[in-house]
Design a protein around this motif. Structure first.
Motif, PDB file in Angstrom:
ATOM      1  N   THR A  45      10.541  12.938  68.596  1.00  0.00           N
ATOM      2  CA  THR A  45      10.542  11.610  67.980  1.00  0.00           C
ATOM      3  C   THR A  45       9.938  11.686  66.586  1.00  0.00           C
ATOM      4  OG1 THR A  45      10.376  10.502  70.116  1.00  0.00           O
ATOM      5  CG2 THR A  45       9.624   9.256  68.188  1.00  0.00           C
ATOM      6  N   TYR A  46      10.595  11.024  65.651  1.00  0.00           N
ATOM      7  CA  TYR A  46      10.066  10.856  64.298  1.00  0.00           C
ATOM      8  C   TYR A  46       9.607   9.422  64.129  1.00  0.00           C
ATOM      9  CZ  TYR A  46      11.514  15.241  62.088  1.00  0.00           C
ATOM     10  OH  TYR A  46      11.624  16.556  61.719  1.00  0.00           O
ATOM     11  N   ASN A  47       8.515   9.244  63.409  1.00  0.00           N
ATOM     12  CA  ASN A  47       8.053   7.923  63.015  1.00  0.00           C
ATOM     13  C   ASN A  47       8.283   7.803  61.512  1.00  0.00           C
ATOM     14  OD1 ASN A  47       4.821   6.426  62.423  1.00  0.00           O
ATOM     15  ND2 ASN A  47       6.728   5.376  62.859  1.00  0.00           N
ATOM     16  N   PHE A  48       9.083   6.806  61.132  1.00  0.00           N
ATOM     17  CA  PHE A  48       9.328   6.491  59.730  1.00  0.00           C
ATOM     18  C   PHE A  48       8.607   5.176  59.447  1.00  0.00           C
ATOM     19  CE2 PHE A  48      13.233   8.751  61.123  1.00  0.00           C
ATOM     20  CZ  PHE A  48      13.120   9.876  60.323  1.00  0.00           C
ATOM     21  N   ASN A  49       7.463   5.272  58.776  1.00  0.00           N
ATOM     22  CA  ASN A  49       6.663   4.086  58.506  1.00  0.00           C
ATOM     23  C   ASN A  49       6.824   3.678  57.052  1.00  0.00           C
ATOM     24  OD1 ASN A  49       4.002   2.916  57.353  1.00  0.00           O
ATOM     25  ND2 ASN A  49       3.922   2.435  59.527  1.00  0.00           N
ATOM     26  N   PHE A  50       7.324   2.459  56.855  1.00  0.00           N
ATOM     27  CA  PHE A  50       7.523   1.920  55.516  1.00  0.00           C
ATOM     28  C   PHE A  50       6.427   0.907  55.183  1.00  0.00           C
ATOM     29  CE2 PHE A  50      11.495   3.262  57.387  1.00  0.00           C
ATOM     30  CZ  PHE A  50      11.968   4.137  56.433  1.00  0.00           C
ATOM     31  N   THR A  51       6.024   0.133  56.179  1.00  0.00           N
ATOM     32  CA  THR A  51       4.899  -0.801  56.113  1.00  0.00           C
ATOM     33  C   THR A  51       4.553  -1.108  57.569  1.00  0.00           C
ATOM     34  OG1 THR A  51       6.322  -2.745  56.172  1.00  0.00           O
ATOM     35  CG2 THR A  51       5.697  -1.945  53.967  1.00  0.00           C
ATOM     36  N   ASP A  52       3.509  -1.876  57.805  1.00  0.00           N
ATOM     37  CA  ASP A  52       3.197  -2.265  59.184  1.00  0.00           C
ATOM     38  C   ASP A  52       4.366  -3.026  59.808  1.00  0.00           C
ATOM     39  OD1 ASP A  52       0.747  -1.053  59.003  1.00  0.00           O
ATOM     40  OD2 ASP A  52      -0.357  -2.913  58.617  1.00  0.00           O
ATOM     41  N   SER A  62      20.370  16.102  67.175  1.00  0.00           N
ATOM     42  CA  SER A  62      20.995  17.387  66.884  1.00  0.00           C
ATOM     43  C   SER A  62      20.303  17.999  65.673  1.00  0.00           C
ATOM     44  CB  SER A  62      22.496  17.199  66.590  1.00  0.00           C
ATOM     45  OG  SER A  62      23.105  18.446  66.326  1.00  0.00           O
ATOM     46  N   CYS A  63      20.017  19.275  65.745  1.00  0.00           N
ATOM     47  CA  CYS A  63      19.498  19.950  64.552  1.00  0.00           C
ATOM     48  C   CYS A  63      19.675  21.451  64.693  1.00  0.00           C
ATOM     49  CB  CYS A  63      18.046  19.572  64.262  1.00  0.00           C
ATOM     50  SG  CYS A  63      16.819  20.264  65.347  1.00  0.00           S
ATOM     51  N   LYS A  64      19.875  22.068  63.551  1.00  0.00           N
ATOM     52  CA  LYS A  64      19.938  23.519  63.444  1.00  0.00           C
ATOM     53  C   LYS A  64      19.294  23.853  62.109  1.00  0.00           C
ATOM     54  CE  LYS A  64      23.115  27.404  63.183  1.00  0.00           C
ATOM     55  NZ  LYS A  64      24.515  27.777  62.955  1.00  0.00           N
ATOM     56  N   GLN A  65      18.257  24.684  62.136  1.00  0.00           N
ATOM     57  CA  GLN A  65      17.487  24.978  60.933  1.00  0.00           C
ATOM     58  C   GLN A  65      18.388  25.413  59.786  1.00  0.00           C
ATOM     59  OE1 GLN A  65      14.044  27.412  61.517  1.00  0.00           O
ATOM     60  NE2 GLN A  65      13.672  27.600  59.333  1.00  0.00           N
ATOM     61  N   ASP A  66      18.121  24.829  58.620  1.00  0.00           N
ATOM     62  CA  ASP A  66      18.835  25.115  57.371  1.00  0.00           C
ATOM     63  C   ASP A  66      20.316  24.744  57.424  1.00  0.00           C
ATOM     64  OD1 ASP A  66      16.354  26.136  56.615  1.00  0.00           O
ATOM     65  OD2 ASP A  66      16.928  28.198  57.100  1.00  0.00           O
ATOM     66  N   ASP A  67      20.736  23.948  58.424  1.00  0.00           N
ATOM     67  CA  ASP A  67      22.141  23.571  58.568  1.00  0.00           C
ATOM     68  C   ASP A  67      22.332  22.057  58.670  1.00  0.00           C
ATOM     69  OD1 ASP A  67      25.015  24.595  59.219  1.00  0.00           O
ATOM     70  OD2 ASP A  67      24.559  23.129  60.808  1.00  0.00           O
ATOM     71  N   HIS A  68      21.609  21.403  59.606  1.00  0.00           N
ATOM     72  CA  HIS A  68      21.759  19.949  59.778  1.00  0.00           C
ATOM     73  C   HIS A  68      20.620  19.368  60.613  1.00  0.00           C
ATOM     74  CE1 HIS A  68      23.455  21.199  63.685  1.00  0.00           C
ATOM     75  NE2 HIS A  68      23.071  19.999  64.101  1.00  0.00           N
ATOM     76  N   ILE A  69      20.434  18.048  60.445  1.00  0.00           N
ATOM     77  CA  ILE A  69      19.544  17.285  61.326  1.00  0.00           C
ATOM     78  C   ILE A  69      20.111  15.872  61.434  1.00  0.00           C
ATOM     79  CG2 ILE A  69      17.911  16.663  59.480  1.00  0.00           C
ATOM     80  CD1 ILE A  69      15.692  16.960  61.783  1.00  0.00           C
ATOM     81  N   HIS A  70      20.187  15.370  62.680  1.00  0.00           N
ATOM     82  CA  HIS A  70      20.732  14.040  62.958  1.00  0.00           C
ATOM     83  C   HIS A  70      19.709  13.251  63.775  1.00  0.00           C
ATOM     84  CE1 HIS A  70      25.006  16.020  62.934  1.00  0.00           C
ATOM     85  NE2 HIS A  70      24.423  16.089  61.749  1.00  0.00           N
ATOM     86  N   PHE A  71      19.559  11.975  63.418  1.00  0.00           N
ATOM     87  CA  PHE A  71      18.593  11.094  64.071  1.00  0.00           C
ATOM     88  C   PHE A  71      19.283   9.890  64.688  1.00  0.00           C
ATOM     89  CE2 PHE A  71      16.422  13.085  60.475  1.00  0.00           C
ATOM     90  CZ  PHE A  71      15.222  13.508  61.019  1.00  0.00           C
ATOM     91  N   LYS A  72      18.868   9.508  65.898  1.00  0.00           N
ATOM     92  CA  LYS A  72      19.307   8.265  66.542  1.00  0.00           C
ATOM     93  C   LYS A  72      18.129   7.311  66.515  1.00  0.00           C
ATOM     94  CE  LYS A  72      21.327   5.272  69.360  1.00  0.00           C
ATOM     95  NZ  LYS A  72      20.597   4.094  68.912  1.00  0.00           N
ATOM     96  N   MET A  73      18.331   6.145  65.913  1.00  0.00           N
ATOM     97  CA  MET A  73      17.249   5.163  65.852  1.00  0.00           C
ATOM     98  C   MET A  73      16.890   4.709  67.273  1.00  0.00           C
ATOM     99  SD  MET A  73      16.547   5.151  62.693  1.00  0.00           S
ATOM    100  CE  MET A  73      15.216   3.952  62.818  1.00  0.00           C
ATOM    101  N   THR A  74      15.597   4.568  67.553  1.00  0.00           N
ATOM    102  CA  THR A  74      15.151   4.135  68.884  1.00  0.00           C
ATOM    103  C   THR A  74      14.314   2.867  68.819  1.00  0.00           C
ATOM    104  OG1 THR A  74      13.229   5.619  68.737  1.00  0.00           O
ATOM    105  CG2 THR A  74      15.206   6.465  69.863  1.00  0.00           C
ATOM    106  N   LYS A  75      13.632   2.637  67.686  1.00  0.00           N
ATOM    107  CA  LYS A  75      12.847   1.408  67.534  1.00  0.00           C
ATOM    108  C   LYS A  75      12.864   1.033  66.058  1.00  0.00           C
ATOM    109  CE  LYS A  75       8.247  -0.568  67.869  1.00  0.00           C
ATOM    110  NZ  LYS A  75       6.911  -0.185  67.461  1.00  0.00           N
ATOM    111  N   THR A  83      22.251   2.653  65.396  1.00  0.00           N
ATOM    112  CA  THR A  83      22.783   3.612  64.434  1.00  0.00           C
ATOM    113  C   THR A  83      22.229   5.026  64.578  1.00  0.00           C
ATOM    114  OG1 THR A  83      21.158   3.186  62.672  1.00  0.00           O
ATOM    115  CG2 THR A  83      23.099   1.737  62.747  1.00  0.00           C
ATOM    116  N   THR A  84      23.011   5.951  64.043  1.00  0.00           N
ATOM    117  CA  THR A  84      22.639   7.358  63.934  1.00  0.00           C
ATOM    118  C   THR A  84      22.865   7.764  62.487  1.00  0.00           C
ATOM    119  OG1 THR A  84      23.375   7.776  66.199  1.00  0.00           O
ATOM    120  CG2 THR A  84      23.152   9.700  64.782  1.00  0.00           C
ATOM    121  N   PHE A  85      21.913   8.522  61.935  1.00  0.00           N
ATOM    122  CA  PHE A  85      22.110   9.027  60.572  1.00  0.00           C
ATOM    123  C   PHE A  85      21.766  10.506  60.528  1.00  0.00           C
ATOM    124  CE2 PHE A  85      17.661   7.813  60.558  1.00  0.00           C
ATOM    125  CZ  PHE A  85      17.046   8.769  59.776  1.00  0.00           C
ATOM    126  N   GLY A  86      22.304  11.186  59.536  1.00  0.00           N
ATOM    127  CA  GLY A  86      22.034  12.611  59.477  1.00  0.00           C
ATOM    128  C   GLY A  86      22.430  13.259  58.176  1.00  0.00           C
TER     129      GLY A  86
END
Length: 142
Positions: A45-52, A62-75, A83-86
């Motif tokens: 899990t990643y936490n992306f904090n922009f403000t409180d 999905s991820c492979k070092q030096d190739d790609h990383i994809h994230f599915k939003m959970t909260k 959405t999913t971004f990558g």
């Protein structure tokens, strides 16, 4: 019908450096969120904090070092949650081609349009960070 955002552009840097900039929290903070935590590994899990008010979470799907990383939003919020971004990287002779996507937006509403504009500005900030060492202060990021 869902909606998607796509950008492809060259960053004059190697894939290793670009991958770090889109996957490691200390580099993500240089061009996107105010604060960030997470490990580039499927299921983490990643936490992306922009403000409180905008303290969002995503799972690495999905991820492979030096190739790609994809994230599915959970909260996040109603528009971003489905959405999913990558970031997909391809080494080129003049740098690294970054293929960005942010898909599965439920509506083509004002938030989608604003986010599309913001991604363009932020990704340009990523390019400037890697090519010129420029860090735009968080308060000035779109």
């Amino acid at each position: 019908m869902s909606h998607s955002i796509y950008f492809n552009f060259i960053i004059k840097s190697d894939k290793f450096t670009v991958y770090k900039a889109v996957s490691e929290p200390e580099h993500l903070e240089k061009w996107w969120p105010l604060k960030c935590s997470g490990i580039p590994k499927v299921g983490e899990t990643y936490n992306f904090n922009f403000t409180d008010k905008y303290d969002w979470y995503a799972e690495v799907v999905s991820c492979k070092q030096d190739d790609h990383i994809h994230f599915k939003m959970t909260k996040s919020d109603a528009d971003w949650d489905p959405t999913t971004f990558g970031f997909n990287l391809k080494e080129k002779e003049n740098g690294t081609c970054l293929n960005f996507f942010h898909k599965d937006w439920p509506e083509c509403n004002n938030h989608y349009k604003h986010s599309s504009f913001c991604w363009a500005m932020l990704l340009n900030g990523l390019k400037d960070y890697l090519e010129k060492g420029v860090v735009i202060p968080f308060e000035e990021r779109s």
